[in-house]
Design an enzyme around this catalytic site. Structure first.
Site, mmCIF file in Angstrom:
data_model
loop_
_atom_site.group_PDB
_atom_site.id
_atom_site.type_symbol
_atom_site.label_atom_id
_atom_site.label_comp_id
_atom_site.label_asym_id
_atom_site.label_seq_id
_atom_site.Cartn_x
_atom_site.Cartn_y
_atom_site.Cartn_z
ATOM 1 N N ASP A 51 -0.205 -0.257 -4.805
ATOM 2 C CA ASP A 51 -1.497 0.225 -4.531
ATOM 3 C C ASP A 51 -1.739 1.578 -3.853
ATOM 4 O OD1 ASP A 51 -4.224 0.663 -4.844
ATOM 5 O OD2 ASP A 51 -4.976 -1.177 -3.832
ATOM 6 N N GLN A 82 -11.527 -6.900 -1.417
ATOM 7 C CA GLN A 82 -12.362 -6.135 -0.786
ATOM 8 C C GLN A 82 -12.128 -6.042 0.618
ATOM 9 O OE1 GLN A 82 -14.520 -3.949 -3.271
ATOM 10 N NE2 GLN A 82 -13.455 -3.068 -1.826
ATOM 11 N N LYS A 110 -12.923 -7.697 -8.782
ATOM 12 C CA LYS A 110 -13.178 -7.882 -7.172
ATOM 13 C C LYS A 110 -14.470 -8.555 -7.093
ATOM 14 C CE LYS A 110 -10.287 -4.565 -4.876
ATOM 15 N NZ LYS A 110 -10.384 -3.333 -4.098
ATOM 16 N N LYS A 159 0.838 -1.063 -0.212
ATOM 17 C CA LYS A 159 -0.097 0.054 0.082
ATOM 18 C C LYS A 159 0.684 1.200 -0.149
ATOM 19 C CE LYS A 159 -4.269 -1.557 0.030
ATOM 20 N NZ LYS A 159 -5.196 -1.367 -1.100
ATOM 21 N N ASP A 209 -8.511 0.346 -10.146
ATOM 22 C CA ASP A 209 -9.464 -0.491 -9.066
ATOM 23 C C ASP A 209 -10.659 0.025 -8.773
ATOM 24 O OD1 ASP A 209 -10.465 -1.999 -7.029
ATOM 25 O OD2 ASP A 209 -8.779 -1.345 -5.448
ATOM 26 N N GLU A 256 -1.323 0.252 -9.109
ATOM 27 C CA GLU A 256 -2.869 0.210 -9.090
ATOM 28 C C GLU A 256 -3.137 1.563 -8.459
ATOM 29 O OE1 GLU A 256 -4.620 -3.457 -7.807
ATOM 30 O OE2 GLU A 256 -5.833 -2.225 -6.305
HETATM 31 C C1 MUC Z 1 -7.485 -2.438 -2.638
HETATM 32 O O1 MUC Z 1 -7.120 -3.074 -3.589
HETATM 33 O O2 MUC Z 1 -7.631 -1.131 -2.789
HETATM 34 C C2 MUC Z 1 -8.831 -1.398 0.044
HETATM 35 C C3 MUC Z 1 -9.938 -0.848 0.358
HETATM 36 C C4 MUC Z 1 -10.992 -1.600 -0.395
HETATM 37 O O3 MUC Z 1 -12.033 -1.498 -0.798
HETATM 38 O O4 MUC Z 1 -10.145 -2.575 -1.074
HETATM 39 C C5 MUC Z 1 -8.940 -2.627 -0.603
HETATM 40 C C6 MUC Z 1 -7.656 -3.206 -1.305
HETATM 41 MG MG MG Z 2 -6.639 -1.304 -4.978
#
Ligand code: MUC
Ligand code: MG
Length: 367
Positions: free
Chosen positions: A191, A294, A266, A162, A242, A217
Protein backbone atom coordinates in the site's frame (compact mmCIF):
# COMPACT_ATOMS: atom_id res chain seq x y z
CA UNK A 1 -37.69 3.46 19.73
CA UNK A 2 -36.59 7.09 19.32
CA UNK A 3 -33.15 8.67 19.45
CA UNK A 4 -32.91 10.89 22.53
CA UNK A 5 -29.25 11.93 22.66
CA UNK A 6 -25.89 11.49 20.92
CA UNK A 7 -22.64 11.62 22.88
CA UNK A 8 -19.33 12.39 21.13
CA UNK A 9 -16.55 11.66 23.60
CA UNK A 10 -12.89 12.38 22.74
CA UNK A 11 -10.40 9.82 24.02
CA UNK A 12 -6.69 9.21 23.50
CA UNK A 13 -4.77 5.97 23.99
CA UNK A 14 -1.04 5.90 23.17
CA UNK A 15 0.49 3.45 20.71
CA UNK A 16 3.36 1.18 21.72
CA UNK A 17 5.18 2.36 18.62
CA UNK A 18 4.01 4.77 15.94
CA UNK A 19 2.64 3.41 12.66
CA UNK A 20 4.27 5.33 9.81
CA UNK A 21 3.21 5.32 6.16
CA UNK A 22 3.59 7.59 3.13
CA UNK A 23 0.75 9.99 4.00
CA UNK A 24 1.23 10.24 7.76
CA UNK A 25 2.07 8.72 11.10
CA UNK A 26 -0.14 7.65 14.01
CA UNK A 27 1.32 7.63 17.53
CA UNK A 28 -1.87 7.64 19.57
CA UNK A 29 -5.48 6.65 19.04
CA UNK A 30 -7.04 10.08 19.53
CA UNK A 31 -10.55 9.09 18.41
CA UNK A 32 -14.15 9.98 19.23
CA UNK A 33 -16.45 7.49 20.94
CA UNK A 34 -19.99 7.91 19.62
CA UNK A 35 -22.96 6.75 21.68
CA UNK A 36 -26.51 7.04 20.41
CA UNK A 37 -29.10 6.83 23.23
CA UNK A 38 -32.76 5.91 22.79
CA UNK A 39 -35.93 6.34 24.82
CA UNK A 40 -36.09 2.62 25.60
CA UNK A 41 -32.68 2.68 27.29
CA UNK A 42 -30.62 1.06 24.50
CA UNK A 43 -27.27 2.60 23.56
CA UNK A 44 -25.63 2.14 20.15
CA UNK A 45 -21.84 2.50 20.10
CA UNK A 46 -19.13 3.10 17.48
CA UNK A 47 -15.96 5.15 17.09
CA UNK A 48 -14.80 7.85 14.68
CA UNK A 49 -11.03 7.95 13.98
CA UNK A 50 -10.01 11.40 12.64
CA UNK A 51 -7.66 11.17 9.66
CA UNK A 52 -6.96 14.76 8.58
CA UNK A 53 -4.43 13.63 5.97
CA UNK A 54 -7.15 11.70 4.14
CA UNK A 55 -10.53 13.33 4.87
CA UNK A 56 -9.73 16.63 6.60
CA UNK A 57 -11.55 15.64 9.80
CA UNK A 58 -10.06 16.26 13.24
CA UNK A 59 -11.18 15.09 16.68
CA UNK A 60 -12.56 18.62 17.32
CA UNK A 61 -14.36 18.80 13.95
CA UNK A 62 -15.98 15.39 14.49
CA UNK A 63 -17.28 16.38 17.92
CA UNK A 64 -18.46 19.76 16.66
CA UNK A 65 -20.31 18.46 13.59
CA UNK A 66 -22.03 15.76 15.66
CA UNK A 67 -23.03 18.07 18.51
CA UNK A 68 -24.02 21.13 16.54
CA UNK A 69 -25.39 19.74 13.26
CA UNK A 70 -26.04 15.98 13.24
CA UNK A 71 -27.55 15.42 16.71
CA UNK A 72 -30.18 18.17 16.34
CA UNK A 73 -31.09 16.77 12.90
CA UNK A 74 -31.75 13.22 14.04
CA UNK A 75 -32.85 13.35 17.68
CA UNK A 76 -36.47 12.19 17.72
CA UNK A 77 -36.02 9.86 14.70
CA UNK A 78 -36.22 6.07 14.93
CA UNK A 79 -32.89 4.25 14.28
CA UNK A 80 -34.57 2.19 11.54
CA UNK A 81 -35.26 5.32 9.47
CA UNK A 82 -31.80 5.04 7.98
CA UNK A 83 -32.60 6.54 4.57
CA UNK A 84 -34.17 9.64 6.00
CA UNK A 85 -31.43 9.97 8.62
CA UNK A 86 -28.76 9.77 5.91
CA UNK A 87 -30.60 12.30 3.79
CA UNK A 88 -30.40 14.68 6.75
CA UNK A 89 -26.72 13.94 7.45
CA UNK A 90 -25.89 14.33 3.75
CA UNK A 91 -27.10 17.93 3.76
CA UNK A 92 -23.59 18.45 5.18
CA UNK A 93 -20.85 17.45 2.74
CA UNK A 94 -17.84 15.32 3.73
CA UNK A 95 -17.33 14.37 7.44
CA UNK A 96 -17.23 10.65 6.59
CA UNK A 97 -15.93 9.35 9.93
CA UNK A 98 -18.52 11.34 11.94
CA UNK A 99 -21.39 10.14 9.71
CA UNK A 100 -20.15 6.55 9.68
CA UNK A 101 -19.87 6.29 13.45
CA UNK A 102 -23.49 7.44 13.76
CA UNK A 103 -24.56 4.96 11.07
CA UNK A 104 -22.85 2.03 12.78
CA UNK A 105 -24.25 3.00 16.18
CA UNK A 106 -27.73 2.97 14.60
CA UNK A 107 -27.16 -0.56 13.24
CA UNK A 108 -25.93 -1.56 16.70
CA UNK A 109 -29.24 -0.28 18.13
CA UNK A 110 -31.30 -2.09 15.49
CA UNK A 111 -29.45 -5.35 16.22
CA UNK A 112 -29.95 -4.96 19.95
CA UNK A 113 -33.63 -4.15 19.54
CA UNK A 114 -34.36 -7.29 17.48
CA UNK A 115 -31.90 -9.49 19.39
CA UNK A 116 -29.60 -10.27 16.43
CA UNK A 117 -25.90 -9.65 15.72
CA UNK A 118 -25.34 -6.93 13.09
CA UNK A 119 -23.43 -9.48 10.98
CA UNK A 120 -26.63 -11.50 10.67
CA UNK A 121 -28.69 -8.44 9.78
CA UNK A 122 -26.22 -7.35 7.11
CA UNK A 123 -25.72 -10.64 5.30
CA UNK A 124 -25.13 -13.51 7.71
CA UNK A 125 -22.51 -15.16 5.53
CA UNK A 126 -20.18 -16.27 8.34
CA UNK A 127 -18.91 -15.53 11.83
CA UNK A 128 -15.19 -14.94 11.34
CA UNK A 129 -12.49 -13.41 9.17
CA UNK A 130 -8.86 -14.17 8.47
CA UNK A 131 -6.73 -11.26 9.68
CA UNK A 132 -4.20 -9.28 7.66
CA UNK A 133 -1.56 -7.27 9.56
CA UNK A 134 -0.18 -3.92 8.41
CA UNK A 135 3.60 -3.46 8.58
CA UNK A 136 4.56 0.24 8.76
CA UNK A 137 7.74 2.02 7.66
CA UNK A 138 10.97 0.95 9.34
CA UNK A 139 14.30 -0.53 8.30
CA UNK A 140 13.66 -3.76 6.34
CA UNK A 141 15.14 -5.89 9.16
CA UNK A 142 12.73 -4.35 11.70
CA UNK A 143 9.78 -4.90 9.36
CA UNK A 144 10.76 -8.56 9.02
CA UNK A 145 11.11 -8.89 12.79
CA UNK A 146 7.64 -7.39 13.37
CA UNK A 147 5.94 -9.60 10.79
CA UNK A 148 7.66 -12.67 12.25
CA UNK A 149 6.52 -11.77 15.77
CA UNK A 150 2.93 -11.25 14.66
CA UNK A 151 2.91 -14.51 12.71
CA UNK A 152 4.36 -16.50 15.62
CA UNK A 153 2.14 -14.94 18.28
CA UNK A 154 -1.20 -14.60 16.48
CA UNK A 155 -0.92 -17.04 13.58
CA UNK A 156 -1.40 -14.22 11.06
CA UNK A 157 -0.06 -15.12 7.61
CA UNK A 158 -1.21 -12.15 5.49
CA UNK A 159 0.74 -8.89 5.58
CA UNK A 160 0.10 -5.49 4.05
CA UNK A 161 3.46 -3.78 3.58
CA UNK A 162 3.49 0.01 3.59
CA UNK A 163 5.47 1.40 0.66
CA UNK A 164 5.67 4.82 -1.01
CA UNK A 165 9.04 6.02 0.28
CA UNK A 166 11.27 7.68 -2.31
CA UNK A 167 13.57 6.57 -3.76
CA UNK A 168 11.86 3.21 -4.08
CA UNK A 169 14.81 1.02 -3.05
CA UNK A 170 14.17 0.70 0.69
CA UNK A 171 10.57 -0.45 0.10
CA UNK A 172 11.60 -2.92 -2.60
CA UNK A 173 14.29 -4.25 -0.24
CA UNK A 174 11.76 -4.56 2.61
CA UNK A 175 9.30 -6.54 0.48
CA UNK A 176 12.08 -8.82 -0.75
CA UNK A 177 13.37 -9.33 2.80
CA UNK A 178 9.84 -10.17 4.02
CA UNK A 179 9.31 -12.72 1.25
CA UNK A 180 12.73 -14.32 1.87
CA UNK A 181 12.31 -14.44 5.64
CA UNK A 182 8.66 -15.54 5.78
CA UNK A 183 8.68 -17.88 2.78
CA UNK A 184 5.94 -18.77 0.30
CA UNK A 185 3.44 -19.65 3.05
CA UNK A 186 2.51 -16.03 3.68
CA UNK A 187 0.48 -13.58 1.59
CA UNK A 188 2.03 -10.15 0.90
CA UNK A 189 0.54 -7.03 -0.66
CA UNK A 190 1.60 -3.39 -0.71
CA UNK A 191 0.00 0.00 0.00
CA UNK A 192 1.69 3.22 -1.20
CA UNK A 193 -0.71 5.81 0.29
CA UNK A 194 -0.07 7.93 -2.85
CA UNK A 195 3.65 8.23 -2.08
CA UNK A 196 5.03 7.20 -5.46
CA UNK A 197 4.61 8.64 -8.94
CA UNK A 198 3.19 6.36 -11.63
CA UNK A 199 6.70 5.76 -13.11
CA UNK A 200 8.09 5.03 -9.59
CA UNK A 201 5.27 2.55 -9.11
CA UNK A 202 5.84 0.84 -12.45
CA UNK A 203 9.55 0.47 -11.72
CA UNK A 204 8.95 -0.85 -8.23
CA UNK A 205 6.39 -3.37 -9.48
CA UNK A 206 8.85 -4.59 -12.13
CA UNK A 207 11.55 -5.04 -9.48
CA UNK A 208 9.13 -6.98 -7.28
CA UNK A 209 7.58 -9.07 -10.07
CA UNK A 210 8.98 -12.30 -8.59
CA UNK A 211 7.63 -11.67 -5.05
CA UNK A 212 4.12 -13.01 -5.73
CA UNK A 213 2.37 -9.90 -4.37
CA UNK A 214 -1.42 -10.34 -4.04
CA UNK A 215 -2.22 -6.79 -5.12
CA UNK A 216 -1.08 -3.17 -4.81
CA UNK A 217 -3.10 -0.35 -3.21
CA UNK A 218 -3.12 3.39 -3.93
CA UNK A 219 0.47 3.63 -5.14
CA UNK A 220 0.11 7.09 -6.68
CA UNK A 221 -2.32 10.02 -6.36
CA UNK A 222 -5.87 9.83 -7.73
CA UNK A 223 -5.32 13.15 -9.51
CA UNK A 224 -2.67 11.45 -11.61
CA UNK A 225 -5.55 10.32 -13.81
CA UNK A 226 -3.68 9.15 -16.89
CA UNK A 227 -0.74 7.85 -14.85
CA UNK A 228 -3.03 5.51 -12.90
CA UNK A 229 -4.65 4.15 -16.05
CA UNK A 230 -1.21 3.64 -17.58
CA UNK A 231 -0.13 1.77 -14.45
CA UNK A 232 -3.20 -0.49 -14.33
CA UNK A 233 -2.75 -1.34 -18.01
CA UNK A 234 0.76 -2.68 -17.50
CA UNK A 235 0.39 -4.22 -14.03
CA UNK A 236 0.28 -8.00 -13.75
CA UNK A 237 -1.35 -7.78 -10.29
CA UNK A 238 -4.69 -6.23 -9.26
CA UNK A 239 -4.55 -2.52 -8.40
CA UNK A 240 -6.74 -1.39 -5.49
CA UNK A 241 -8.18 2.04 -4.74
CA UNK A 242 -8.37 3.17 -1.12
CA UNK A 243 -8.43 6.89 -0.30
CA UNK A 244 -9.30 7.73 -3.93
CA UNK A 245 -12.58 5.81 -3.63
CA UNK A 246 -14.22 6.81 -0.36
CA UNK A 247 -17.82 7.17 -1.61
CA UNK A 248 -19.96 5.13 -3.98
CA UNK A 249 -19.60 7.74 -6.76
CA UNK A 250 -15.82 7.78 -6.45
CA UNK A 251 -15.76 3.99 -6.53
CA UNK A 252 -17.66 3.97 -9.82
CA UNK A 253 -15.37 6.64 -11.25
CA UNK A 254 -12.15 4.86 -10.29
CA UNK A 255 -13.34 1.51 -11.62
CA UNK A 256 -14.89 2.78 -14.86
CA UNK A 257 -11.88 5.05 -15.47
CA UNK A 258 -9.65 1.98 -15.40
CA UNK A 259 -7.72 3.60 -12.53
CA UNK A 260 -8.21 0.56 -10.24
CA UNK A 261 -9.48 -3.00 -10.41
CA UNK A 262 -10.39 -3.44 -6.73
CA UNK A 263 -11.56 -1.34 -3.79
CA UNK A 264 -10.72 -1.16 -0.08
CA UNK A 265 -13.90 -1.01 2.00
CA UNK A 266 -13.50 0.82 5.32
CA UNK A 267 -16.47 0.93 7.65
CA UNK A 268 -14.83 3.87 9.45
CA UNK A 269 -15.57 6.01 6.39
CA UNK A 270 -18.66 4.41 4.83
CA UNK A 271 -20.33 2.94 7.93
CA UNK A 272 -22.45 -0.14 7.23
CA UNK A 273 -25.06 1.51 5.02
CA UNK A 274 -22.65 2.95 2.45
CA UNK A 275 -20.16 0.08 2.75
CA UNK A 276 -23.01 -2.16 1.56
CA UNK A 277 -23.54 0.09 -1.44
CA UNK A 278 -19.83 0.09 -2.27
CA UNK A 279 -19.73 -3.69 -1.92
CA UNK A 280 -22.78 -4.32 -4.11
CA UNK A 281 -21.41 -1.91 -6.70
CA UNK A 282 -18.11 -3.81 -6.79
CA UNK A 283 -19.98 -7.09 -7.03
CA UNK A 284 -22.10 -5.77 -9.90
CA UNK A 285 -19.06 -4.52 -11.76
CA UNK A 286 -16.99 -7.64 -11.11
CA UNK A 287 -14.42 -5.74 -9.03
CA UNK A 288 -12.43 -7.16 -6.14
CA UNK A 289 -12.66 -5.88 -2.52
CA UNK A 290 -10.62 -5.98 0.68
CA UNK A 291 -11.74 -4.95 4.17
CA UNK A 292 -9.37 -2.08 5.01
CA UNK A 293 -8.44 -0.46 8.32
CA UNK A 294 -8.51 3.22 9.24
CA UNK A 295 -6.06 2.48 12.10
CA UNK A 296 -9.07 1.56 14.22
CA UNK A 297 -9.13 0.61 17.88
CA UNK A 298 -10.84 -2.63 18.94
CA UNK A 299 -14.21 -0.86 18.61
CA UNK A 300 -13.65 0.01 14.95
CA UNK A 301 -12.07 -3.38 14.28
CA UNK A 302 -15.18 -5.08 15.64
CA UNK A 303 -17.25 -2.98 13.22
CA UNK A 304 -15.07 -3.93 10.21
CA UNK A 305 -15.25 -7.57 11.28
CA UNK A 306 -19.05 -7.45 11.66
CA UNK A 307 -19.33 -6.16 8.10
CA UNK A 308 -16.58 -8.26 6.51
CA UNK A 309 -17.85 -11.55 7.92
CA UNK A 310 -21.38 -10.81 6.73
CA UNK A 311 -20.64 -11.29 3.01
CA UNK A 312 -18.91 -13.90 0.90
CA UNK A 313 -17.02 -11.38 -1.23
CA UNK A 314 -15.55 -9.49 1.75
CA UNK A 315 -14.61 -12.77 3.46
CA UNK A 316 -12.52 -14.08 0.57
CA UNK A 317 -9.47 -12.02 1.43
CA UNK A 318 -8.01 -11.56 4.90
CA UNK A 319 -9.35 -8.32 6.46
CA UNK A 320 -7.10 -5.63 7.95
CA UNK A 321 -8.20 -6.08 11.55
CA UNK A 322 -5.07 -5.98 13.67
CA UNK A 323 -3.97 -2.35 14.01
CA UNK A 324 -5.22 -2.35 17.61
CA UNK A 325 -2.33 -4.67 18.50
CA UNK A 326 -0.06 -1.60 18.45
CA UNK A 327 -2.17 0.19 21.10
CA UNK A 328 -1.13 0.16 24.77
CA UNK A 329 -4.75 -0.31 25.88
CA UNK A 330 -8.32 -0.21 24.54
CA UNK A 331 -11.87 0.56 25.68
CA UNK A 332 -13.60 -2.80 25.19
CA UNK A 333 -14.54 -4.57 28.43
CA UNK A 334 -13.82 -7.91 26.74
CA UNK A 335 -10.70 -7.56 24.51
CA UNK A 336 -10.60 -8.97 20.98
CA UNK A 337 -8.50 -12.11 20.64
CA UNK A 338 -6.85 -13.09 17.37
CA UNK A 339 -6.28 -16.85 17.37
CA UNK A 340 -4.73 -18.87 14.54
CA UNK A 341 -4.87 -15.76 12.39
CA UNK A 342 -8.65 -15.45 12.78
CA UNK A 343 -11.03 -13.04 14.55
CA UNK A 344 -14.53 -14.23 15.43
CA UNK A 345 -17.67 -12.10 15.40
CA UNK A 346 -19.38 -11.57 18.77
CA UNK A 347 -22.57 -13.54 19.28
CA UNK A 348 -24.24 -10.75 21.25
CA UNK A 349 -27.10 -8.76 19.69
CA UNK A 350 -25.94 -5.66 17.81
CA UNK A 351 -22.17 -5.22 17.64
CA UNK A 352 -21.38 -6.68 21.06
CA UNK A 353 -19.46 -3.54 22.09
CA UNK A 354 -19.33 -3.24 25.86
CA UNK A 355 -17.24 -0.29 27.03
CA UNK A 356 -15.07 -0.56 30.14
CA UNK A 357 -16.32 2.56 31.91
CA UNK A 358 -13.24 2.84 34.15
CA UNK A 359 -11.00 2.87 31.11
CA UNK A 360 -13.20 5.41 29.40
CA UNK A 361 -12.99 7.66 32.48
CA UNK A 362 -9.23 7.27 32.40
CA UNK A 363 -8.71 7.95 28.66
CA UNK A 364 -11.46 10.47 27.91
CA UNK A 365 -10.16 13.96 27.31
CA UNK A 366 -13.24 16.02 28.12
CA UNK A 367 -13.14 15.86 31.93
C1 MUC B 1 -4.45 2.37 4.66
O1 MUC B 1 -4.96 1.40 4.13
O2 MUC B 1 -4.10 3.29 3.96
C2 MUC B 1 -3.34 4.64 6.66
C3 MUC B 1 -3.95 5.81 6.82
C4 MUC B 1 -5.31 5.61 6.91
O3 MUC B 1 -6.17 6.46 7.05
O4 MUC B 1 -5.60 4.32 6.77
C5 MUC B 1 -4.38 3.68 6.73
C6 MUC B 1 -4.28 2.37 6.15
MG1 MG C 1 -4.59 2.13 2.05
Amino acid sequence: MKITNIEAIPFAIPYRKPLAFASGQIAEAAHVLVRVHTDDGLVGTAEAPPRPFTYGETQASIISVIETIFAPQIIGASPVERESIHARLNRTVANPAAKSAIDMALWDLIGQSVGLPVTDLLGGHGDQMRVSHMVGFAEPSEMVAEAGRVRDRYGITTFKVKVGRRPIDMDVAACRALREALGDGVELYIDGNRGWTAPDSARALRKMADLDLLFAEELCPADDVLGRRWLVNQSTIPMFADESATRPGEVTRELLDGAATGVSIKTARTGFTYSQRVLFQCEGLGADVVMGNQIDSQIGSLCSLAFGAAFELTSRRAGELSNFLDMTDDLLAEPLQIRNGVLRVREAPGLGIEIDEDKLTHYRQDN
